[in-house]
Scaffold this active site. Structure first.
Site, PDB file in Angstrom:
ATOM      1  NE  ARG A  70     -43.079  -9.992  54.957  1.00 18.57           N
ATOM      2  CZ  ARG A  70     -43.043 -10.964  55.863  1.00 18.57           C
ATOM      3  NH1 ARG A  70     -43.486 -12.179  55.567  1.00 18.57           N
ATOM      4  NH2 ARG A  70     -42.605 -10.732  57.083  1.00 18.57           N
ATOM      5  CG  HIS A  78     -34.671 -10.810  46.521  1.00 17.52           C
ATOM      6  ND1 HIS A  78     -35.595 -11.810  46.704  1.00 17.52           N
ATOM      7  CD2 HIS A  78     -34.097 -10.598  47.726  1.00 17.52           C
ATOM      8  CE1 HIS A  78     -35.573 -12.195  47.962  1.00 17.52           C
ATOM      9  NE2 HIS A  78     -34.691 -11.486  48.605  1.00 17.52           N
ATOM     10  NE  ARG A 109     -42.093 -21.922  50.797  1.00 16.61           N
ATOM     11  CZ  ARG A 109     -42.272 -22.716  51.841  1.00 16.61           C
ATOM     12  NH1 ARG A 109     -42.725 -23.948  51.671  1.00 16.61           N
ATOM     13  NH2 ARG A 109     -42.006 -22.298  53.063  1.00 16.61           N
ATOM     14  CG  ASP A 162     -44.550 -15.745  56.906  1.00 20.53           C
ATOM     15  OD1 ASP A 162     -44.353 -14.551  56.657  1.00 20.53           O
ATOM     16  OD2 ASP A 162     -43.660 -16.493  57.349  1.00 20.53           O
ATOM     17  CG  MET A 163     -51.187 -15.581  52.135  1.00 21.03           C
ATOM     18  SD  MET A 163     -52.586 -15.649  53.292  1.00 21.03           S
ATOM     19  CE  MET A 163     -52.999 -13.905  53.442  1.00 21.03           C
TER      20      MET A 163
END
Length: 308
Positions: free
Chosen positions: A185, A228, A289, A135-136
């Site tokens: 991603r 989304h 978040r 993950d970033m």
């Protein structure tokens, strides 16, 4: 303005104590978090697989300031991967890892410790027959994270990267990572960033997202379109067609509990869809978040607080 406040609150110990202390909060968190245990994560994986969806699991935790805690999170991931393999779920589930949870921010030894811990997780993933995505996090960690990614990919070329379209540097990072075998991603970004390094307006973030999606689709890697937003999904689909990619040569990713109807619809259309499933007790930062991302999430939380 509300999103900015919520993002700042996600790192406030005082707000954390207030939010976590509200009994009804747990009921709302359950919408976004699969549970607190590995067993609850496994149940979520089984249910999603039954709907034709793949999964990436995130053992919640970040901003670790203690080497012992980083080791505990590393071991929890190794246990998770062992359980996935034992239950025959490694073919549909990988893991997502925040390097800050593995000690990246520790003074002097942070990057070395995070690399060692991430390497151990990658070794467990390889033994289980699955993959890992890094993950970033906020912009101050990007160079360190990309360095660790390069080190890991020497032995585990399948380790996934994450890029955030809100950051000004991302198109070049996308070009650098769009090589054969590179899993990337693409997200919009969920951290409060200064205007010197990030787009300030939503329209700019969206335009950058579509630009980066085109870069990744036209490259030689494996794009993972995490959104989304129907407009971003449509734009990425067009970019895939322009690049002559077929479904399965890229994938869509969405968060657990958000737009579940769209997740299943895309899967029915033959697209590969992966759901980001967080679990664990350290859910506060992730939860805040998610509230910051969409006003509808805040409204959902407030209705729950009012008992409606």
């Amino acid at each position: 303005m509300l999103s900015s406040f919520l993002l700042k609150a996600s790192r406030s110990p005082r707000v954390r104590s207030a939010i976590v202390g509200i009994p009804v909060t747990r009921r709302v968190v359950d919408r976004f978090v699969a549970g607190e245990s590995i067993e609850s994560a496994i149940r979520a994986v089984r249910a999603l697989r039954a709907d034709g969806l793949s999964v990436t699991l995130d053992h919640l935790g970040e901003d670790t300031r203690d080497a012992a805690q980083a080791t505990a999170i590393r071991d929890a991931y190794i246990e998770l991967l062992t359980v996935l393999h034992r239950n025959g779920l490694a073919d549909c589930a990988e893991v997502s890892v925040k390097l800050s949870a593995l000690g990246q921010a520790l003074p002097d030894v942070g990057e070395k410790l995070a690399l060692e811990n991430a390497r151990a997780i990658c070794e467990a993933a390889a033994a289980a027959g699955t993959t890992v995505t890094l993950d970033m996090e906020d912009h101050t960690t990007i160079d360190s994270t990309l360095h660790i990614l390069r080190e890991l990919r020497q032995d585990f070329p399948w380790v996934g990267a994450v890029l955030q379209s809100m950051l000004l540097r991302t198109p070049q990072d996308a070009r650098d990572l769009a090589y054969p075998g590179s899993r990337v991603r693409l997200v919009k970004g969920a951290y409060a960033e200064p205007p010197q390094v990030a787009h300030a307006r939503k329209a700019e973030v969206d335009a950058a997202y579509l630009k980066c999606a085109e870069i990744l689709m036209s490259g030689g890697g494996y794009p993972m379109i995490a959104s989304h937003d129907s407009r971003m999904i449509a734009g990425a689909t067009w970019a895939a067609r322009d690049a002559r990619r077929e479904p399965g040569e890229y994938e869509f990713q969405m968060l657990y509990g958000i737009r579940t109807d769209l997740q299943r619809e895309l899967a029915r259309q033959g697209e590969r869809v992966r759901v980001y499933v967080p679990f664990g007790t350290d859910w506060y930062g992730y939860f805040m978040r998610r509230l910051a991302e969409r006003p509808a999430n805040v409204a959902f939380f407030l209705r729950a607080l009012l008992g409606r």
